[in-house]
Design an enzyme around this catalytic site. Structure first.
Site, PDB file in Angstrom:
ATOM      1  N   GLY A  26       0.823  -1.085   0.016  1.00 32.43           N
ATOM      2  CA  GLY A  26      -0.095   0.049   0.054  1.00 32.43           C
ATOM      3  C   GLY A  26       0.802   1.147  -0.141  1.00 32.43           C
ATOM      4  O   GLY A  26       1.901   1.513   0.674  1.00 32.43           O
ATOM      5  N   ARG A  39       1.359  -4.888  -5.845  1.00 28.34           N
ATOM      6  CA  ARG A  39       1.479  -5.917  -5.021  1.00 28.34           C
ATOM      7  C   ARG A  39       1.874  -7.108  -6.389  1.00 28.34           C
ATOM      8  O   ARG A  39       1.292  -6.772  -7.376  1.00 28.34           O
ATOM      9  CB  ARG A  39       0.118  -6.414  -4.361  1.00 28.34           C
ATOM     10  CG  ARG A  39      -0.354  -5.530  -3.287  1.00 28.34           C
ATOM     11  CD  ARG A  39      -1.435  -6.168  -2.450  1.00 28.34           C
ATOM     12  NE  ARG A  39      -2.062  -4.900  -1.782  1.00 28.34           N
ATOM     13  CZ  ARG A  39      -1.639  -4.343  -0.514  1.00 28.34           C
ATOM     14  NH1 ARG A  39      -0.542  -4.895  -0.062  1.00 28.34           N
ATOM     15  NH2 ARG A  39      -2.200  -3.360  -0.043  1.00 28.34           N
ATOM     16  N   ASP A  96       5.343  -5.576   6.052  1.00 27.30           N
ATOM     17  CA  ASP A  96       6.147  -6.756   6.247  1.00 27.30           C
ATOM     18  C   ASP A  96       6.019  -7.823   5.312  1.00 27.30           C
ATOM     19  O   ASP A  96       7.071  -8.695   5.032  1.00 27.30           O
ATOM     20  CB  ASP A  96       5.752  -7.423   7.704  1.00 27.30           C
ATOM     21  CG  ASP A  96       4.241  -7.680   8.063  1.00 27.30           C
ATOM     22  OD1 ASP A  96       3.560  -7.228   6.873  1.00 27.30           O
ATOM     23  OD2 ASP A  96       3.860  -8.108   8.924  1.00 27.30           O
ATOM     24  N   THR A 127       3.445   2.174   6.208  1.00 31.83           N
ATOM     25  CA  THR A 127       1.813   1.728   6.298  1.00 31.83           C
ATOM     26  C   THR A 127       1.185   2.647   7.027  1.00 31.83           C
ATOM     27  O   THR A 127       1.537   2.731   8.287  1.00 31.83           O
ATOM     28  CB  THR A 127       1.847   0.050   6.600  1.00 31.83           C
ATOM     29  OG1 THR A 127       0.413   0.028   6.867  1.00 31.83           O
ATOM     30  CG2 THR A 127       2.405  -0.240   7.805  1.00 31.83           C
ATOM     31  N   ASP A 181      -1.606   1.628   8.705  1.00 28.68           N
ATOM     32  CA  ASP A 181      -2.149   1.027   9.857  1.00 28.68           C
ATOM     33  C   ASP A 181      -0.980   0.647  11.060  1.00 28.68           C
ATOM     34  O   ASP A 181      -1.427   0.549  12.055  1.00 28.68           O
ATOM     35  CB  ASP A 181      -2.074  -0.404   9.320  1.00 28.68           C
ATOM     36  CG  ASP A 181      -3.233  -0.745   8.118  1.00 28.68           C
ATOM     37  OD1 ASP A 181      -3.779   0.233   7.880  1.00 28.68           O
ATOM     38  OD2 ASP A 181      -2.778  -1.734   7.377  1.00 28.68           O
ATOM     39  N   ASP A 227       1.117  -1.240  12.091  1.00 28.96           N
ATOM     40  CA  ASP A 227       1.067  -2.407  12.467  1.00 28.96           C
ATOM     41  C   ASP A 227       2.363  -3.253  12.451  1.00 28.96           C
ATOM     42  O   ASP A 227       2.335  -4.425  12.419  1.00 28.96           O
ATOM     43  CB  ASP A 227       0.186  -3.024  12.175  1.00 28.96           C
ATOM     44  CG  ASP A 227      -0.006  -3.406  10.443  1.00 28.96           C
ATOM     45  OD1 ASP A 227       0.864  -2.650   9.929  1.00 28.96           O
ATOM     46  OD2 ASP A 227      -0.672  -4.151   9.888  1.00 28.96           O
ATOM     47  N   ARG A 263      -6.928  -2.111   9.260  1.00 26.33           N
ATOM     48  CA  ARG A 263      -6.796  -3.660   9.252  1.00 26.33           C
ATOM     49  C   ARG A 263      -7.231  -3.852  10.663  1.00 26.33           C
ATOM     50  O   ARG A 263      -8.115  -3.782  11.213  1.00 26.33           O
ATOM     51  CB  ARG A 263      -5.717  -4.314   8.741  1.00 26.33           C
ATOM     52  CG  ARG A 263      -5.871  -4.076   6.956  1.00 26.33           C
ATOM     53  CD  ARG A 263      -4.924  -4.950   6.314  1.00 26.33           C
ATOM     54  NE  ARG A 263      -3.462  -4.652   6.373  1.00 26.33           N
ATOM     55  CZ  ARG A 263      -2.582  -4.783   5.623  1.00 26.33           C
ATOM     56  NH1 ARG A 263      -2.859  -5.488   4.678  1.00 26.33           N
ATOM     57  NH2 ARG A 263      -1.382  -4.272   6.002  1.00 26.33           N
TER      58      ARG A 263
HETATM   59  P1  ATP Z   1       0.751  -3.268   3.141  1.00 27.49           P
HETATM   60  O1  ATP Z   1       0.994  -3.217   4.704  1.00 27.49           O
HETATM   61  O2  ATP Z   1       0.394  -2.194   2.467  1.00 27.49           O
HETATM   62  O3  ATP Z   1      -0.370  -4.709   3.087  1.00 27.49           O
HETATM   63  P2  ATP Z   1       2.771  -5.203   2.572  1.00 27.49           P
HETATM   64  O4  ATP Z   1       4.202  -4.895   1.921  1.00 27.49           O
HETATM   65  O5  ATP Z   1       2.523  -5.946   3.777  1.00 27.49           O
HETATM   66  O6  ATP Z   1       2.182  -3.792   2.389  1.00 27.49           O
HETATM   67  P3  ATP Z   1       1.849  -7.283   0.679  1.00 27.49           P
HETATM   68  O7  ATP Z   1       0.816  -7.372  -0.183  1.00 27.49           O
HETATM   69  O8  ATP Z   1       1.835  -8.298   1.896  1.00 27.49           O
HETATM   70  O9  ATP Z   1       2.053  -5.834   1.226  1.00 27.49           O
HETATM   71  O10 ATP Z   1       3.373  -7.492   0.086  1.00 27.49           O
HETATM   72  C1  ATP Z   1       3.719  -6.977  -0.661  1.00 27.49           C
HETATM   73  C2  ATP Z   1       4.353  -7.730  -1.880  1.00 27.49           C
HETATM   74  O11 ATP Z   1       5.613  -8.244  -1.352  1.00 27.49           O
HETATM   75  C3  ATP Z   1       3.683  -8.881  -2.487  1.00 27.49           C
HETATM   76  O12 ATP Z   1       2.697  -8.642  -3.500  1.00 27.49           O
HETATM   77  C4  ATP Z   1       4.620  -9.741  -2.906  1.00 27.49           C
HETATM   78  O13 ATP Z   1       5.007  -9.419  -4.397  1.00 27.49           O
HETATM   79  C5  ATP Z   1       5.816  -9.782  -1.978  1.00 27.49           C
HETATM   80  N1  ATP Z   1       5.767 -10.812  -0.967  1.00 27.49           N
HETATM   81  C6  ATP Z   1       4.970 -10.907   0.255  1.00 27.49           C
HETATM   82  N2  ATP Z   1       5.042 -11.909   0.588  1.00 27.49           N
HETATM   83  C7  ATP Z   1       6.124 -12.801  -0.214  1.00 27.49           C
HETATM   84  C8  ATP Z   1       6.618 -13.801  -0.018  1.00 27.49           C
HETATM   85  N3  ATP Z   1       6.279 -14.774   1.084  1.00 27.49           N
HETATM   86  N4  ATP Z   1       7.535 -14.291  -1.155  1.00 27.49           N
HETATM   87  C9  ATP Z   1       7.934 -13.439  -1.899  1.00 27.49           C
HETATM   88  N5  ATP Z   1       7.343 -12.327  -1.987  1.00 27.49           N
HETATM   89  C10 ATP Z   1       6.470 -11.696  -1.083  1.00 27.49           C
END
Ligand code: ATP
Length: 317
Positions: free
Chosen positions: A11, A72, A103, A126, A128, A130, A172
């Site tokens: 995000g 993503r 994360d 983020t 959030d 979190d 969330r």
């Molecule tokens: P937000 O807090 O906004 O959701 P985020 O970084 O946690 O941010 P995610 O959608 O969980 O958002 O992860 C972003 C991208 O990171 C995913 O679309 C994917 O490309 C990559 N990613 C997440 N987990 C993995 C994993 N286990 N292996 C490889 N790539 C990953």
């Protein structure tokens, strides 16, 4: 000169553009070649990677979101695409990455590091708030200020029309935005996922307040609570006896002109991230708490669940 790239993943938040600006300026100051990777990990796979300089970041500090896009990427979850991403970085001689994300993004980079040895540093980003290990994530202050402005505006109409307004915030499963907004906006009710939704104790209290002249209520509810915002509005009508409305703030919380605090935090997060990479710290996250900034290992940050600050929770009666 060494090459360093930056990615926004997951995000988007306000504060990413100030971070991009300082990334370019500080990298050049440190005799590094800065690169942008566009559209998150998708851009790594598609080779949407460009060397940048001062002119690429002129005038962006006031803008929310991110000028390089975020995404993503399902493909980055697969080994063969991460191989392609590595080949793209190799062809440009990039061996250091900074990621602004959550994360999930950090987990992805950790796997990438384990497979291909590309050094990285993560900056928690983020609204959030979190992410375990850090008290602050980029974008939170701007989101809180947008929520504050929205609640202040809703209060004007709520008080004029004798209504209860149920305002839903993002977050969330984390009630941070709702709780801080409640404490700083003088709302009457706050419901967050961390606490059971016990409305019974408010029913009598609110009725007495109405008898004593109160003619409007503001309730702030976090999106992750067990009931819906509409359920809470129905409760106001049926149990407290006041007309009610729901206002879901939604994505306006993610945008907007970055606050001074987010601009300053962006500056500091980036400085620490680039310094960490130059000091051969290979896979760390820049965290911030009451002791200031520190680098924490990716394993510490991604494998634990962040809990809401108990000192803040104590204020919720
Ligand atoms: P937000 O807090 O906004 O959701 P985020 O970084 O946690 O941010 P995610 O959608 O969980 O958002 O992860 C972003 C991208 O990171 C995913 O679309 C994917 O490309 C990559 N990613 C997440 N987990 C993995 C994993 N286990 N292996 C490889 N790539 C990953």
């Amino acid at each position: 000169m060494k090459n360093i790239a930056i990615i926004c993943s997951g995000g988007d938040v306000s504060g990413m553009n100030p971070a991009l600006k300082h990334f370019v300026e500080y990298a050049l100051e440190k005799n590094l070649h800065p690169y942008f990777v566009y559209n998150g990990y998708e851009g790594l796979i598609d080779n949407a990677i460009k060397q940048v300089s001062y002119s690429d970041v002129a005038g962006i500090i006031t803008r929310g979101g991110t000028i390089i896009g975020s995404a993503r990427s399902k493909r980055f979850m697969q080994k063969e695409y991460r191989r392609i991403a590595k080949n793209n970085l190799d062809s440009l001689g990039i061996h250091m990455l900074i990621v602004l994300g959550g994360d999930g993004s950090f987990k992805g980079l950790d796997i990438f590091y384990k497979e291909h040895g590309v050094k990285f540093c993560g900056i928690p980003s983020t609204i959030d708030n979190d992410i375990y290990g850090t008290d602050y994530c980029l974008g939170v202050d701007t989101a809180l200020n947008i929520i504050k402005t929205s609640i202040d505006a809703i209060r004007d109409t709520a008080s004029s029309f004798k209504r209860a307004f149920v305002i839903e915030t993002m977050g969330r499963d984390c009630g941070y935005l709702a709780l801080v907004s409640h404490l700083t906006s003088g709302s009457e009710l706050c419901l967050i996922p961390e606490l059971a939704c016990d409305l019974v104790k408010y029913e009598e209290k609110f009725k007495i307040q109405m008898k004593n002249g109160r003619n409007y209520f503001i309730a702030i509810v976090s999106e992750g609570i067990e009931k819906s915002a509409q359920d809470i509005a129905d409760w106001f009508e049926e149990k407290v006896g006041i007309e009610s409305r729901v206002s879901v703030l939604g994505h306006i919380q993610r945008g907007g002109n970055p606050t001074i605090y987010d601009r300053l935090m962006a500056y500091k997060f980036i400085t620490h991230a680039i310094n960490a990479l130059l000091n051969s710290t290979n896979k760390s996250i820049v965290c911030y708490d009451t002791n200031g900034f520190s680098l924490k290992s990716i394993d510490t940050v991604v494998n634990k669940q962040k809990e809401l600050d108990t000192n803040l929770l104590k204020f919720l009666h």
